[in-house]
Design a protein around this motif. Structure first.
Motif, PDB file in Angstrom:
ATOM      1  N   ASP A   1      -8.189 -10.775  -6.226  1.00  0.00           N
ATOM      2  CA  ASP A   1      -9.364 -10.096  -6.766  1.00  0.00           C
ATOM      3  C   ASP A   1     -10.395  -9.831  -5.674  1.00  0.00           C
ATOM      4  O   ASP A   1     -11.214  -8.917  -5.799  1.00  0.00           O
ATOM      5  N   ALA A   2     -10.389 -10.657  -4.634  1.00  0.00           N
ATOM      6  CA  ALA A   2     -11.379 -10.533  -3.567  1.00  0.00           C
ATOM      7  C   ALA A   2     -10.774 -11.038  -2.266  1.00  0.00           C
ATOM      8  O   ALA A   2      -9.982 -11.985  -2.268  1.00  0.00           O
ATOM      9  N   LEU A   3     -11.164 -10.390  -1.170  1.00  0.00           N
ATOM     10  CA  LEU A   3     -10.652 -10.762   0.142  1.00  0.00           C
ATOM     11  C   LEU A   3     -11.791 -10.637   1.143  1.00  0.00           C
ATOM     12  O   LEU A   3     -12.549  -9.664   1.113  1.00  0.00           O
TER      13      LEU A   3
ATOM     14  N   GLY B   1      -5.780  -3.522   1.505  1.00  0.00           N
ATOM     15  CA  GLY B   1      -5.686  -2.465   0.508  1.00  0.00           C
ATOM     16  C   GLY B   1      -4.468  -2.605  -0.387  1.00  0.00           C
ATOM     17  O   GLY B   1      -4.522  -2.311  -1.580  1.00  0.00           O
ATOM     18  N   SER B   2      -3.366  -3.090   0.171  1.00  0.00           N
ATOM     19  CA  SER B   2      -2.159  -3.284  -0.647  1.00  0.00           C
ATOM     20  C   SER B   2      -2.189  -4.606  -1.409  1.00  0.00           C
ATOM     21  O   SER B   2      -1.533  -4.749  -2.432  1.00  0.00           O
ATOM     22  N   LEU B   3      -2.962  -5.559  -0.928  1.00  0.00           N
ATOM     23  CA  LEU B   3      -3.002  -6.896  -1.531  1.00  0.00           C
ATOM     24  C   LEU B   3      -4.025  -7.011  -2.660  1.00  0.00           C
ATOM     25  O   LEU B   3      -3.842  -7.781  -3.600  1.00  0.00           O
ATOM     26  N   LEU B   4      -5.096  -6.241  -2.579  1.00  0.00           N
ATOM     27  CA  LEU B   4      -6.152  -6.330  -3.591  1.00  0.00           C
ATOM     28  C   LEU B   4      -5.745  -5.620  -4.884  1.00  0.00           C
ATOM     29  O   LEU B   4      -5.125  -4.560  -4.854  1.00  0.00           O
ATOM     30  N   LEU B   5      -6.135  -6.203  -5.990  1.00  0.00           N
ATOM     31  CA  LEU B   5      -5.977  -5.551  -7.280  1.00  0.00           C
ATOM     32  C   LEU B   5      -6.916  -4.350  -7.353  1.00  0.00           C
ATOM     33  O   LEU B   5      -7.962  -4.345  -6.685  1.00  0.00           O
ATOM     34  N   PRO B   6      -6.600  -3.333  -8.144  1.00  0.00           N
ATOM     35  CA  PRO B   6      -7.549  -2.226  -8.309  1.00  0.00           C
ATOM     36  C   PRO B   6      -8.908  -2.753  -8.752  1.00  0.00           C
ATOM     37  O   PRO B   6      -9.005  -3.603  -9.629  1.00  0.00           O
ATOM     38  N   GLY B   7      -9.950  -2.279  -8.099  1.00  0.00           N
ATOM     39  CA  GLY B   7     -11.301  -2.756  -8.382  1.00  0.00           C
ATOM     40  C   GLY B   7     -11.677  -4.013  -7.617  1.00  0.00           C
ATOM     41  O   GLY B   7     -12.818  -4.472  -7.693  1.00  0.00           O
ATOM     42  N   GLY B   8     -10.723  -4.587  -6.869  1.00  0.00           N
ATOM     43  CA  GLY B   8     -10.982  -5.803  -6.105  1.00  0.00           C
ATOM     44  C   GLY B   8     -11.978  -5.565  -4.981  1.00  0.00           C
ATOM     45  O   GLY B   8     -12.146  -4.444  -4.497  1.00  0.00           O
TER      46      GLY B   8
END
Length: 191
Positions: A98-100, A117-124
């Motif tokens: 959710d956050a990085l 960008g590939s690891l975060l959920l949409p909206g993360g």
């Protein structure tokens, strides 16, 4: 948490005031998984775990001295929920976040932003702390091309009151740039 509470050593640490702004911009209240990349002493990961008891926290670090400090600081604050990952980003992960937070890049900033960008959920949320102008320019260019929105950047210059002889002055810390943004809502589902 005050900076003096952390065990330090020859490893960079995100200072308290910068850490607090970064944590606020990560919007961790509703997050489930937070990843701290280039965790250093672990100050960001540890404070996130301390402030948000529901949050799963992973601290990713490649430096063996820093890994030892993260372990020591987790013990000092009695935090067993911080998963310490020895390795260098980008690396394969089994779960999306959710956050990085990127506190260190080891010269791989563009690759780490793409990986984020590939690891975060949409909206993360992605937050990046930088001190070099060249890294700031590179990060802003990567974010413009990499599926991120709501890109915002601030510069912080903190100085602390310090004694000098019989008087006082404000001793400056290095300026820091804090970039925050959101992963765009896309239909991608692969890591």
């Amino acid at each position: 948490m005050r900076d003096e509470e952390f065990i330090r050593g020859p490893v960079p640490m995100t200072k308290r005031e910068v850490r607090l702004v970064a944590l606020e911009r990560l919007e961790l209240t509703q997050a489930s998984l937070f990843i701290d990349v280039g965790a250093g002493t672990g100050s960001v990961a540890i404070e996130a775990a301390y402030r948000y008891p529901h949050l799963r926290v992973a601290a990713l670090e490649r430096n063996p001295d820093a890994l030892a400090l993260i372990r020591q600081n987790c013990q000092r604050f009695d935090l067993t929920r911080v998963e310490i990952i020895a390795g260098e980003a980008p690396l394969p992960m089994t779960e999306r976040a959710d956050a990085l937070f990127i506190g260190g890049s080891g010269g791989n900033l563009a690759e780490i932003i793409h990986w984020a960008g590939s690891l975060l959920l949409p909206g993360g949320r992605l937050v990046i702390n930088l001190i070099l102008l060249e890294n700031l320019n590179q990060a802003l260019q990567c974010l413009a091309l990499g599926g991120f929105s709501e890109v915002d950047c601030i510069q912080m210059q903190i100085a602390t009151l310090t004694g000098l002889g019989s008087g006082h002055y404000f001793k400056p810390n290095n300026p820091a740039f804090i970039i925050s943004c959101r992963k765009e809502n896309t239909n991608d589902s692969a890591l």
